[in-house]
Design a protein around this motif. Structure first.
Motif, PDB file in Angstrom:
ATOM      1  N   TYR A  45       0.838  -1.199   0.000  1.00 34.71           N
ATOM      2  CA  TYR A  45       0.000   0.000   0.000  1.00 34.71           C
ATOM      3  C   TYR A  45       0.876   1.253   0.000  1.00 34.71           C
ATOM      4  CZ  TYR A  45      -3.238   3.627   1.546  1.00 34.71           C
ATOM      5  OH  TYR A  45      -3.966   4.777   1.642  1.00 34.71           O
ATOM      6  N   ALA A  46       1.893   1.245   0.837  1.00 31.63           N
ATOM      7  CA  ALA A  46       2.782   2.407   0.921  1.00 31.63           C
ATOM      8  C   ALA A  46       3.431   2.664  -0.442  1.00 31.63           C
ATOM      9  CB  ALA A  46       3.849   2.178   1.985  1.00 31.63           C
ATOM     10  N   LYS A  47       3.787   1.588  -1.121  1.00 32.19           N
ATOM     11  CA  LYS A  47       4.454   1.726  -2.414  1.00 32.19           C
ATOM     12  C   LYS A  47       3.488   2.304  -3.471  1.00 32.19           C
ATOM     13  CE  LYS A  47       7.129  -1.126  -5.458  1.00 32.19           C
ATOM     14  NZ  LYS A  47       6.420  -2.152  -6.163  1.00 32.19           N
ATOM     15  N   LEU A  48       2.317   1.700  -3.549  1.00 35.38           N
ATOM     16  CA  LEU A  48       1.326   2.201  -4.500  1.00 35.38           C
ATOM     17  C   LEU A  48       0.960   3.648  -4.214  1.00 35.38           C
ATOM     18  CD1 LEU A  48      -1.367  -0.584  -5.054  1.00 35.38           C
ATOM     19  CD2 LEU A  48       0.017   0.535  -6.793  1.00 35.38           C
ATOM     20  N   GLY A  61      -3.172 -12.029  -2.257  1.00 35.25           N
ATOM     21  CA  GLY A  61      -2.575 -12.715  -3.400  1.00 35.25           C
ATOM     22  C   GLY A  61      -3.132 -12.213  -4.717  1.00 35.25           C
ATOM     23  N   GLN A  62      -4.415 -11.876  -4.728  1.00 39.68           N
ATOM     24  CA  GLN A  62      -5.047 -11.441  -5.970  1.00 39.68           C
ATOM     25  C   GLN A  62      -4.720  -9.984  -6.310  1.00 39.68           C
ATOM     26  OE1 GLN A  62      -9.306 -12.083  -6.048  1.00 39.68           O
ATOM     27  NE2 GLN A  62      -9.480 -11.530  -8.206  1.00 39.68           N
ATOM     28  N   PHE A  63      -4.625  -9.147  -5.286  1.00 40.73           N
ATOM     29  CA  PHE A  63      -4.511  -7.714  -5.577  1.00 40.73           C
ATOM     30  C   PHE A  63      -3.168  -7.084  -5.231  1.00 40.73           C
ATOM     31  CE2 PHE A  63      -9.129  -8.410  -5.263  1.00 40.73           C
ATOM     32  CZ  PHE A  63      -9.432  -8.078  -6.571  1.00 40.73           C
ATOM     33  N   VAL A  64      -2.277  -7.849  -4.632  1.00 45.65           N
ATOM     34  CA  VAL A  64      -0.952  -7.306  -4.376  1.00 45.65           C
ATOM     35  C   VAL A  64       0.019  -8.035  -5.287  1.00 45.65           C
ATOM     36  CG1 VAL A  64       0.883  -7.050  -2.695  1.00 45.65           C
ATOM     37  CG2 VAL A  64      -1.488  -6.720  -1.999  1.00 45.65           C
ATOM     38  N   LYS A  65       0.493  -7.334  -6.317  1.00 44.82           N
ATOM     39  CA  LYS A  65       1.375  -8.019  -7.281  1.00 44.82           C
ATOM     40  C   LYS A  65       2.794  -7.492  -7.133  1.00 44.82           C
ATOM     41  CE  LYS A  65      -2.119 -10.083  -9.232  1.00 44.82           C
ATOM     42  NZ  LYS A  65      -2.803 -11.076  -9.717  1.00 44.82           N
ATOM     43  N   GLN A 114      -5.969  -3.127  -8.351  1.00 42.22           N
ATOM     44  CA  GLN A 114      -5.095  -3.178  -7.161  1.00 42.22           C
ATOM     45  C   GLN A 114      -5.282  -1.964  -6.282  1.00 42.22           C
ATOM     46  OE1 GLN A 114      -0.817  -3.817  -7.545  1.00 42.22           O
ATOM     47  NE2 GLN A 114      -1.244  -4.785  -9.511  1.00 42.22           N
ATOM     48  N   LEU A 115      -5.225  -0.815  -6.956  1.00 38.62           N
ATOM     49  CA  LEU A 115      -5.332   0.438  -6.235  1.00 38.62           C
ATOM     50  C   LEU A 115      -6.687   0.539  -5.533  1.00 38.62           C
ATOM     51  CD1 LEU A 115      -3.400   2.798  -6.019  1.00 38.62           C
ATOM     52  CD2 LEU A 115      -4.587   3.891  -7.906  1.00 38.62           C
ATOM     53  N   LYS A 116      -7.718   0.213  -6.277  1.00 39.03           N
ATOM     54  CA  LYS A 116      -9.073   0.294  -5.742  1.00 39.03           C
ATOM     55  C   LYS A 116      -9.225  -0.596  -4.505  1.00 39.03           C
ATOM     56  CE  LYS A 116     -13.546  -1.463  -7.078  1.00 39.03           C
ATOM     57  NZ  LYS A 116     -14.818  -0.960  -7.365  1.00 39.03           N
ATOM     58  N   GLN A 117      -8.742  -1.823  -4.604  1.00 41.35           N
ATOM     59  CA  GLN A 117      -8.910  -2.761  -3.497  1.00 41.35           C
ATOM     60  C   GLN A 117      -8.060  -2.378  -2.295  1.00 41.35           C
ATOM     61  OE1 GLN A 117     -11.170  -4.923  -3.252  1.00 41.35           O
ATOM     62  NE2 GLN A 117     -11.815  -5.479  -5.312  1.00 41.35           N
ATOM     63  N   LEU A 118      -6.828  -1.952  -2.556  1.00 42.70           N
ATOM     64  CA  LEU A 118      -5.962  -1.588  -1.423  1.00 42.70           C
ATOM     65  C   LEU A 118      -6.451  -0.326  -0.727  1.00 42.70           C
ATOM     66  CD1 LEU A 118      -2.328  -2.459  -2.548  1.00 42.70           C
ATOM     67  CD2 LEU A 118      -3.702  -3.514  -0.777  1.00 42.70           C
ATOM     68  N   ILE A 119      -6.859   0.651  -1.507  1.00 45.04           N
ATOM     69  CA  ILE A 119      -7.360   1.889  -0.905  1.00 45.04           C
ATOM     70  C   ILE A 119      -8.593   1.582  -0.058  1.00 45.04           C
ATOM     71  CG2 ILE A 119      -8.565   4.069  -1.440  1.00 45.04           C
ATOM     72  CD1 ILE A 119      -6.542   4.425  -3.733  1.00 45.04           C
ATOM     73  N   PHE A 120      -9.459   0.741  -0.596  1.00 43.92           N
ATOM     74  CA  PHE A 120     -10.655   0.413   0.173  1.00 43.92           C
ATOM     75  C   PHE A 120     -10.313  -0.370   1.448  1.00 43.92           C
ATOM     76  CE2 PHE A 120     -14.267  -2.007   1.560  1.00 43.92           C
ATOM     77  CZ  PHE A 120     -15.167  -0.973   1.744  1.00 43.92           C
ATOM     78  N   ALA A 121      -9.394  -1.319   1.318  1.00 44.53           N
ATOM     79  CA  ALA A 121      -9.017  -2.134   2.485  1.00 44.53           C
ATOM     80  C   ALA A 121      -8.479  -1.249   3.613  1.00 44.53           C
ATOM     81  CB  ALA A 121      -7.984  -3.182   2.088  1.00 44.53           C
ATOM     82  N   ARG A 122      -7.600  -0.312   3.258  1.00 44.87           N
ATOM     83  CA  ARG A 122      -6.987   0.531   4.290  1.00 44.87           C
ATOM     84  C   ARG A 122      -8.026   1.484   4.898  1.00 44.87           C
ATOM     85  NH1 ARG A 122      -1.931  -1.655   5.482  1.00 44.87           N
ATOM     86  NH2 ARG A 122      -1.490   0.293   6.548  1.00 44.87           N
ATOM     87  N   TRP A 123      -8.985   1.882   4.117  1.00 48.15           N
ATOM     88  CA  TRP A 123     -10.068   2.743   4.612  1.00 48.15           C
ATOM     89  C   TRP A 123     -11.012   1.954   5.524  1.00 48.15           C
ATOM     90  CZ3 TRP A 123     -12.779   6.639   6.131  1.00 48.15           C
ATOM     91  CH2 TRP A 123     -14.168   6.641   6.053  1.00 48.15           C
ATOM     92  N   ASP A 124     -11.338   0.745   5.122  1.00 47.84           N
ATOM     93  CA  ASP A 124     -12.252  -0.072   5.917  1.00 47.84           C
ATOM     94  C   ASP A 124     -11.659  -0.373   7.295  1.00 47.84           C
ATOM     95  OD1 ASP A 124     -13.893  -2.431   6.855  1.00 47.84           O
ATOM     96  OD2 ASP A 124     -14.883  -2.072   4.952  1.00 47.84           O
ATOM     97  N   VAL A 179      -6.841   8.625 -11.703  1.00 45.59           N
ATOM     98  CA  VAL A 179      -5.599   8.962 -12.393  1.00 45.59           C
ATOM     99  C   VAL A 179      -5.156   7.881 -13.365  1.00 45.59           C
ATOM    100  CG1 VAL A 179      -4.744  10.574 -10.681  1.00 45.59           C
ATOM    101  CG2 VAL A 179      -4.232   8.150 -10.444  1.00 45.59           C
ATOM    102  N   TYR A 180      -5.562   6.632 -13.137  1.00 50.71           N
ATOM    103  CA  TYR A 180      -5.179   5.578 -14.070  1.00 50.71           C
ATOM    104  C   TYR A 180      -6.389   5.086 -14.849  1.00 50.71           C
ATOM    105  CZ  TYR A 180      -1.232   5.099 -10.827  1.00 50.71           C
ATOM    106  OH  TYR A 180      -0.169   5.325 -10.015  1.00 50.71           O
ATOM    107  N   ASP A 181      -7.535   5.635 -14.561  1.00 47.57           N
ATOM    108  CA  ASP A 181      -8.745   5.005 -15.071  1.00 47.57           C
ATOM    109  C   ASP A 181      -8.905   5.189 -16.570  1.00 47.57           C
ATOM    110  OD1 ASP A 181     -10.827   3.353 -14.596  1.00 47.57           O
ATOM    111  OD2 ASP A 181     -12.271   4.959 -14.331  1.00 47.57           O
ATOM    112  N   LEU A 182      -9.569   4.197 -17.123  1.00 51.66           N
ATOM    113  CA  LEU A 182      -9.831   4.183 -18.545  1.00 51.66           C
ATOM    114  C   LEU A 182     -11.347   4.148 -18.677  1.00 51.66           C
ATOM    115  CD1 LEU A 182      -8.593   3.614 -21.420  1.00 51.66           C
ATOM    116  CD2 LEU A 182      -8.850   1.200 -20.889  1.00 51.66           C
ATOM    117  N   ASP A 183     -11.875   4.876 -19.623  1.00 54.06           N
ATOM    118  CA  ASP A 183     -13.324   4.882 -19.795  1.00 54.06           C
ATOM    119  C   ASP A 183     -13.767   3.583 -20.464  1.00 54.06           C
ATOM    120  OD1 ASP A 183     -15.938   5.417 -20.111  1.00 54.06           O
ATOM    121  OD2 ASP A 183     -15.696   6.936 -21.678  1.00 54.06           O
ATOM    122  N   LEU A 184     -14.359   2.705 -19.662  1.00 50.00           N
ATOM    123  CA  LEU A 184     -14.782   1.411 -20.207  1.00 50.00           C
ATOM    124  C   LEU A 184     -16.187   1.480 -20.801  1.00 50.00           C
ATOM    125  CD1 LEU A 184     -13.430  -1.017 -17.450  1.00 50.00           C
ATOM    126  CD2 LEU A 184     -12.398  -0.444 -19.638  1.00 50.00           C
TER     127      LEU A 184
END
Ligand SMILES: [Zn+2]
Length: 550
Positions: free
Chosen positions: A223-226, A546-550, A406-416, A261-266
């Motif tokens: 998280y700190a790295k991202l 394992g899924q979201f920290v690469k 990754q970013l979405k999941q980590l940011i949410f985890a640290r907030w939760d 900042v990284y998002d792509l319009d899907l």
């Protein structure tokens, strides 16, 4: 078929069990039609939006609550639990479920009224309070818009501060509400309302502490790295140094969402498709057809209709419906996959399971299934196959989507983590310096700096402490379980080396596994027992990591 023996269902072997069996039969006879009536009335109200329809829901809900507040019934159940004579496993599970439903309704009527009234008052304050910038009123949406787009730090700061104004307005009332809830919990023999809530939700504080602690440790460095990378981009955008970044440089008032900042319009990939048709085809392909669910559902926008989305099981007999306001874009693709995830869980319970257990074992387990499917709307392999994309289009999505996830999941985890730990301590000691406690948690978990000498109830601006107490941790547990199931299905059911290229499209083994191991059992096993039976392990954060920290 369910793996537990049918012989376990409902057969009583001693006097206590016979007595309980009778109690349950009478109870179901009473509540089953009432619950259906509430379900139908809520559906009606959500679709019409008429105040009188909502009034009817409140009235019917109160009637059900009255059943569960009966002190004699509660005394009977308490006794049945304490004598330890109910040994039949399925009967004992029904006893647990009933006991918990009664327990949370045993708050004295006068105290309950105070709690409900104060909660309503705070909620009303939230919805009528208008923040101001330089004396001018601003809406929540305007504040969010500024935080998403403004590059001037001074203006961002003003918007962020405006978003916190409501906190000062409601903080004293929230503390009072916490004290009232604690008073009620203490009368029922609990330390505080947080421990009571977890107990009735069959959750154990030590177990949750362990899971959140492990999640904290495992995500610390990544998280700190991202976040360092993210901070550099955010600082550049606003022309400040990374060391000057403050809470208002993130893109929402609590830094719970991923800055764009990284998002792509899907959306472009979905706009000429039919998300309903895609979802129907996908679920049919994995052996969990949803046509009968959709036939009862209400899927498109209409004047007065609830603008959000939900799933409801009307009768536990197969009448499962979803409400959506579909548009052909990525977010509604996610939503319909998500709501249908809830729906197939409800739809595919084994009808032989007793009524009281014929429901998802926990709010977070049904949330996990919904998240599991909802995640697919951004999965490059899934998108390519379902939407017929070229390899180049897929590569473009891939470049951004895994980093974004990754970013979405980590940011949410640290907030939760902030929410879980703060709320626990809020109820343990509402008299402490909560403003400092909040910022200590934010600094520790989210790595966001407390503004110098700030001493305001910034925590109180989060409405969840009022309207959904002691609930927020379930969002995180849902994500953890979604990942644990994904890992198990990938490796053990589909026998794949990795989840690269895995779209789940056409994998009937997926539907078969979920039906047999998760849906059919309903609440026959405690949630952690169900998870162990399904995946071989109790709930753990390691597969999420394992899924979201690469
Ligand atoms: Zn959901």
């Amino acid at each position: 078929m369910l793996t537990i023996s049918v012989a376990l269902f409902g057969c009583a072997n001693n006097a206590k069990e016979t007595e309980l069996d009778k109690f349950i039969t009478a109870h179901i006879e009473k509540v089953k039609p009432m619950a259906k009536e509430v379900g139908l009335a809520s559906w009606e109200a959500a679709n019409s939006g008429k105040p009188e329809d909502y009034d009817k829901v409140s009235e019917l809900t109160l009637n059900v609550r009255r059943v569960y507040s009966n002190p004699q019934d509660f005394a009977f159940l308490k006794d049945a639990k304490e004598t330890g004579q109910v040994r039949n496993a399925v009967l004992a599970r029904q006893l647990d479920v009933l006991y918990n439903s009664y327990l949370e309704s045993q708050i004295e009527p006068q105290l309950l009224k105070k709690i409900v009234d104060l909660g309503t008052k705070i909620e009303k304050n939230f919805s009528t309070f208008r923040s101001t910038i330089d004396g001018k009123k601003v809406t929540d949406n305007e504040i969010k818009e500024i935080l998403k787009t403004e590059t001037d730090s001074g203006k961002r700061k003003q918007a962020w501060l405006a978003g916190k104004q409501v906190g000062a307005e409601v903080a004293d009332d929230i503390i009072q509400l916490v004290k009232l809830r604690n008073e009620a919990a203490k009368k029922l023999g609990f330390d505080n309302y947080h421990t009571l809530s977890l107990a009735t939700a069959e959750q154990d504080v030590k177990e949750l502490d362990r899971i959140f602690e492990q999640l904290y440790e495992l995500t610390n460095e990544p998280y700190a790295k991202l976040k360092t990378e993210l901070d550099r981009i955010l600082a550049d955008n606003c022309g400040v140094l990374v060391t000057e970044l403050m809470p208002w440089h993130y893109h929402d008032p609590f830094f719970q969402e991923t800055p764009m900042v990284y998002d792509l319009d899907l959306n472009v990939y979905y706009e000429d498709k039919d998300v309903k048709e895609l979802a129907t085809r996908f679920y049919a392909g994995i052996g969990l057809p949803v046509e009968s669910i959709l036939a009862n559902s209400d899927l498109y926008e209409r004047e007065g209709k609830n603008p959000h989305a939900f799933c409801t099981d009307i009768d536990r007999e197969g009448d499962v419906r979803i409400l959506c306001n579909l548009k052909n874009n990525e977010s509604w693709m996610e939503t319909i996959l998500h709501e249908l995830g809830h729906a197939v869980y409800d739809k595919y319970h084994d009808r032989q399971v007793p009524f009281l257990l014929r429901r998802p074992v926990h709010v977070f387990t049904t949330e996990a299934i919904a998240m599991f499917f909802g995640r697919l709307s951004r999965n490059p392999a899934w998108m390519q196959q379902m939407l017929g994309l070229t390899d180049r289009q897929r590569a473009e999505i891939e470049r951004v989507s895994s980093r974004y996830a990754q970013l979405k999941q980590l940011i949410f985890a640290r907030w939760d983590m902030v929410m879980y730990n703060f709320e626990k301590q809020l109820y343990a000691n509402p008299g402490q310096d909560l403003n400092s406690l909040w910022w200590r948690m934010v600094e520790k978990c989210q790595l966001v700096k407390r503004p110098q000498s700030r001493n305001e109830p910034d925590w109180a601006a989060k409405i969840h402490f009022t309207i959904a107490p002691c609930y927020y941790h379930n969002y995180m547990l849902g994500e953890l379980l979604a990942s644990q199931l994904h890992n198990h299905i990938t490796g053990k059911i589909l026998k794949l080396e990795s989840d690269e290229n895995l779209s789940y499209i056409g994998r009937r083994e997926l539907g078969g596994f979920l039906r047999e191991k998760v849906f059919e059992a309903g609440a026959v096993y405690h949630w952690n027992e169900m998870i162990k039976r399904a995946t071989g392990e109790h709930l753990t954060p390691k597969y999420f990591v394992g899924q979201f920290v690469k």
